[in-house]
Design a protein around this motif. Sequence first.
Motif, PDB file in Angstrom:
ATOM      1  N   VAL A 186      -2.860   2.719  11.223  1.00 13.67           N
ATOM      2  CA  VAL A 186      -2.613   3.723  10.178  1.00 13.67           C
ATOM      3  C   VAL A 186      -3.800   4.675  10.065  1.00 13.67           C
ATOM      4  O   VAL A 186      -3.637   5.875   9.836  1.00 13.67           O
ATOM      5  CB  VAL A 186      -2.325   3.043   8.820  1.00 13.67           C
ATOM      6  CG1 VAL A 186      -2.098   4.089   7.732  1.00 13.67           C
ATOM      7  CG2 VAL A 186      -1.093   2.146   8.935  1.00 13.67           C
ATOM      8  N   ASP A 187      -5.012   4.155  10.224  1.00 14.10           N
ATOM      9  CA  ASP A 187      -6.200   5.019  10.236  1.00 14.10           C
ATOM     10  C   ASP A 187      -6.059   6.104  11.293  1.00 14.10           C
ATOM     11  O   ASP A 187      -6.346   7.286  11.051  1.00 14.10           O
ATOM     12  CB  ASP A 187      -7.462   4.196  10.538  1.00 14.10           C
ATOM     13  CG  ASP A 187      -7.873   3.295   9.385  1.00 14.10           C
ATOM     14  OD1 ASP A 187      -7.279   3.415   8.294  1.00 14.10           O
ATOM     15  OD2 ASP A 187      -8.794   2.482   9.575  1.00 14.10           O
ATOM     16  N   ASP A 188      -5.615   5.700  12.485  1.00 14.61           N
ATOM     17  CA  ASP A 188      -5.473   6.655  13.588  1.00 14.61           C
ATOM     18  C   ASP A 188      -4.380   7.677  13.309  1.00 14.61           C
ATOM     19  O   ASP A 188      -4.530   8.861  13.612  1.00 14.61           O
ATOM     20  CB  ASP A 188      -5.161   5.906  14.892  1.00 14.61           C
ATOM     21  CG  ASP A 188      -6.332   5.045  15.366  1.00 14.61           C
ATOM     22  OD1 ASP A 188      -7.465   5.291  14.911  1.00 14.61           O
ATOM     23  OD2 ASP A 188      -6.102   4.123  16.175  1.00 14.61           O
ATOM     24  N   SER A 217      -1.313  -3.401  -3.304  1.00 13.80           N
ATOM     25  CA  SER A 217      -1.402  -2.000  -3.721  1.00 13.80           C
ATOM     26  C   SER A 217      -2.625  -1.771  -4.605  1.00 13.80           C
ATOM     27  O   SER A 217      -3.147  -0.655  -4.681  1.00 13.80           O
ATOM     28  CB  SER A 217      -0.125  -1.579  -4.460  1.00 13.80           C
ATOM     29  OG  SER A 217      -0.006  -2.258  -5.698  1.00 13.80           O
ATOM     30  N   PHE A 218      -3.100  -2.825  -5.280  1.00 16.22           N
ATOM     31  CA  PHE A 218      -4.317  -2.736  -6.085  1.00 16.22           C
ATOM     32  C   PHE A 218      -5.548  -3.245  -5.330  1.00 16.22           C
ATOM     33  O   PHE A 218      -6.637  -2.694  -5.481  1.00 16.22           O
ATOM     34  CB  PHE A 218      -4.160  -3.562  -7.375  1.00 16.22           C
ATOM     35  CG  PHE A 218      -3.156  -3.012  -8.332  1.00 16.22           C
ATOM     36  CD1 PHE A 218      -3.488  -1.972  -9.187  1.00 16.22           C
ATOM     37  CD2 PHE A 218      -1.870  -3.526  -8.374  1.00 16.22           C
ATOM     38  CE1 PHE A 218      -2.552  -1.454 -10.073  1.00 16.22           C
ATOM     39  CE2 PHE A 218      -0.932  -3.023  -9.258  1.00 16.22           C
ATOM     40  CZ  PHE A 218      -1.270  -1.981 -10.120  1.00 16.22           C
ATOM     41  N   LEU A 219      -5.370  -4.279  -4.518  1.00 16.68           N
ATOM     42  CA  LEU A 219      -6.514  -4.970  -3.927  1.00 16.68           C
ATOM     43  C   LEU A 219      -6.864  -4.507  -2.524  1.00 16.68           C
ATOM     44  O   LEU A 219      -8.001  -4.657  -2.084  1.00 16.68           O
ATOM     45  CB  LEU A 219      -6.229  -6.481  -3.883  1.00 16.68           C
ATOM     46  CG  LEU A 219      -5.902  -7.167  -5.213  1.00 16.68           C
ATOM     47  CD1 LEU A 219      -5.482  -8.613  -4.962  1.00 16.68           C
ATOM     48  CD2 LEU A 219      -7.114  -7.123  -6.144  1.00 16.68           C
ATOM     49  N   GLY A 220      -5.908  -3.968  -1.790  1.00 18.40           N
ATOM     50  CA  GLY A 220      -6.106  -3.673  -0.373  1.00 18.40           C
ATOM     51  C   GLY A 220      -7.049  -2.518  -0.100  1.00 18.40           C
ATOM     52  O   GLY A 220      -7.323  -1.687  -0.960  1.00 18.40           O
ATOM     53  N   GLY A 221      -7.527  -2.466   1.128  1.00 20.94           N
ATOM     54  CA  GLY A 221      -8.446  -1.406   1.527  1.00 20.94           C
ATOM     55  C   GLY A 221      -7.786  -0.301   2.321  1.00 20.94           C
ATOM     56  O   GLY A 221      -8.452   0.652   2.723  1.00 20.94           O
ATOM     57  N   ARG A 222      -6.469  -0.406   2.569  1.00 21.65           N
ATOM     58  CA  ARG A 222      -5.760   0.611   3.339  1.00 21.65           C
ATOM     59  C   ARG A 222      -4.553   1.104   2.554  1.00 21.65           C
ATOM     60  O   ARG A 222      -3.504   0.471   2.535  1.00 21.65           O
ATOM     61  CB  ARG A 222      -5.308   0.001   4.669  1.00 21.65           C
ATOM     62  CG  ARG A 222      -4.391   0.847   5.558  1.00 21.65           C
ATOM     63  CD  ARG A 222      -5.031   2.091   6.078  1.00 21.65           C
ATOM     64  NE  ARG A 222      -4.625   3.276   5.314  1.00 21.65           N
ATOM     65  CZ  ARG A 222      -5.057   4.499   5.547  1.00 21.65           C
ATOM     66  NH1 ARG A 222      -5.921   4.711   6.518  1.00 21.65           N
ATOM     67  NH2 ARG A 222      -4.657   5.508   4.817  1.00 21.65           N
ATOM     68  N   PRO A 223      -4.676   2.235   1.845  1.00 20.16           N
ATOM     69  CA  PRO A 223      -3.548   2.777   1.096  1.00 20.16           C
ATOM     70  C   PRO A 223      -2.341   3.040   1.992  1.00 20.16           C
ATOM     71  O   PRO A 223      -2.489   3.396   3.160  1.00 20.16           O
ATOM     72  CB  PRO A 223      -4.107   4.104   0.537  1.00 20.16           C
ATOM     73  CG  PRO A 223      -5.574   3.893   0.471  1.00 20.16           C
ATOM     74  CD  PRO A 223      -5.907   3.027   1.649  1.00 20.16           C
ATOM     75  N   ALA A 224      -1.150   2.836   1.416  1.00 22.36           N
ATOM     76  CA  ALA A 224       0.150   3.103   2.064  1.00 22.36           C
ATOM     77  C   ALA A 224       0.554   2.051   3.086  1.00 22.36           C
ATOM     78  O   ALA A 224       1.638   2.131   3.652  1.00 22.36           O
ATOM     79  CB  ALA A 224       0.181   4.487   2.714  1.00 22.36           C
ATOM     80  N   MET A 225      -0.276   1.039   3.318  1.00 17.60           N
ATOM     81  CA  MET A 225       0.109  -0.022   4.243  1.00 17.60           C
ATOM     82  C   MET A 225       0.957  -1.052   3.504  1.00 17.60           C
ATOM     83  O   MET A 225       0.666  -1.379   2.353  1.00 17.60           O
ATOM     84  CB  MET A 225      -1.125  -0.694   4.846  1.00 17.60           C
ATOM     85  CG  MET A 225      -0.818  -1.600   6.030  1.00 17.60           C
ATOM     86  SD  MET A 225      -2.300  -2.072   6.959  1.00 17.60           S
ATOM     87  CE  MET A 225      -2.991  -3.325   5.868  1.00 17.60           C
TER      88      MET A 225
END
Length: 504
Positions: free
Chosen positions: A260-262, A76-84
């Motif tokens: 998720v991007d899509d 939740s802090f390090l990732g590049g895709r929020p909500a994943m």
Amino acid sequence: MRRSADSALRADRDRYRIEPTVLQALRSPRLLTREVLAGLVVAIALIPEAIAFSIIAGVDPRLGLFASFVMAVAISFLGGRPAMITAATGAVALVIAPVAREYGIDYFIATVILAGILQVLFAVLGVAKLMRFIPRSVMVGFVNALAILVFIAQIPHLIGVPWAVYPLTAMGLLILFLLPRVTKAVPAPLVTIVLITLAAVVFNLAVPTVGDQGELPQSLPSLFIPDVPWTGETLAIIAPYAFAMAIVGLLESLMTAKLVDDITDTHSRKTREAWGQGVANMLSGFLGGMGGCAMIGQTMINVKASGARTRISTFCAGVFLLVLVLVFGDVVAIIPMAALVAVMIVVCIATFDWHSIRPSTLRRMPRSETVVMLATVVATVWSHNLAVGVGVGVVAATVLFARRVAHFTTVTRRVEGGKVHYAVDGALFFASSNDLTTQFEYTRDPEEVVIDLSRSHVWDASSVAALDAIEAKYAQLGRRVTFTGMNDATTGFHGRLSGGLGGA
């Protein structure tokens, strides 16, 4: 120059800006409630999954639960895709299960830590950028295969169970389908879980529950340093499993991020997601967790079913998971599995790309695209391994693309003024250049042969070898070949390799 650099930086920041942001969600009671409740739903769904994956890996359920908590909070802090959602997964469990079985827990945890280090290294090397080489048909196959696998995983919970499981599951499906049409203020999965649990308690129904899946931990995770000899022999044992875990974890995480991007019509930072996954796995290992990667099912619950969009939901999923198992373990244990099965079935239905199998779509779509999609689905479902399925899909797409492009290369012949002119039209690479040598009339041509490559491009050594072979055949017949119209790249490539490939 400085202004141009600032503009590029600002454009890059805007491209990856995903709204609502964490700050916007914190300022809006409505958005914050949605994110927190979504995290609660995911946490409840994570518990039986983490326990099940621990059993698959052959380790104590605590290792799966601790991994899910640590990785969800860390990403939740390090990732590049929020909500994943990132947590313990079946794909990773299958890959590293032999380590726990054959060498013990210490080697198992050392493997998880090494896999995290490798993922960080892959991120530094830019492996995430290779995602652009995965065709859309493989992505569709990946999504459909995962929907099928998640559905198959629910079947054991519906076979050989008390009769009461079936009406409870039907009730859950009814709530999940109808409630969103009435209101989306509260996530339908949460309402489903609460109501089905109440029904089971009130009517004293003897049905399988979360508590039946395994024992819940009683204490917080603590620092764990694997007791293994740090030698080349140890590395030789764990490195192959760690490498496989790193690849499978990154592949599933990056493809889930793309999905998720899509869905959200946004762009995420894949390289940041890659090293974030690596650091999360390292932290998981050092805190006694089994590691993991992004979870397609829980991510779909979070993003599609609950409408979450920020890192708050991911953070809350990890925190709620720990609170639920440590503080409310007795309450969580009585949740009927029927409630979670209903949620996961709806997630499968929402995840599957039904448009891809409609007759109208299949009629319009090139046959090769459909073949690649089906190959990805079959390979993934058959092997239960995402890496195998995607690998098969990419190979199939590459072969079919090469075969299709190979037919686009044509050679036209024209005799003029005592010379023969050949015009080569199309890309020359290993597939198209194999037949190139057969398209010239060696014995009928005059002494001067001109081959025009102005509408072509040489891509590989196979093409240079083919051109050398053509020149050599004409030389044996006493004819002289002149190549014209080469672009700069082809001239450089041909000049560097011509005559040095040994096949001319």
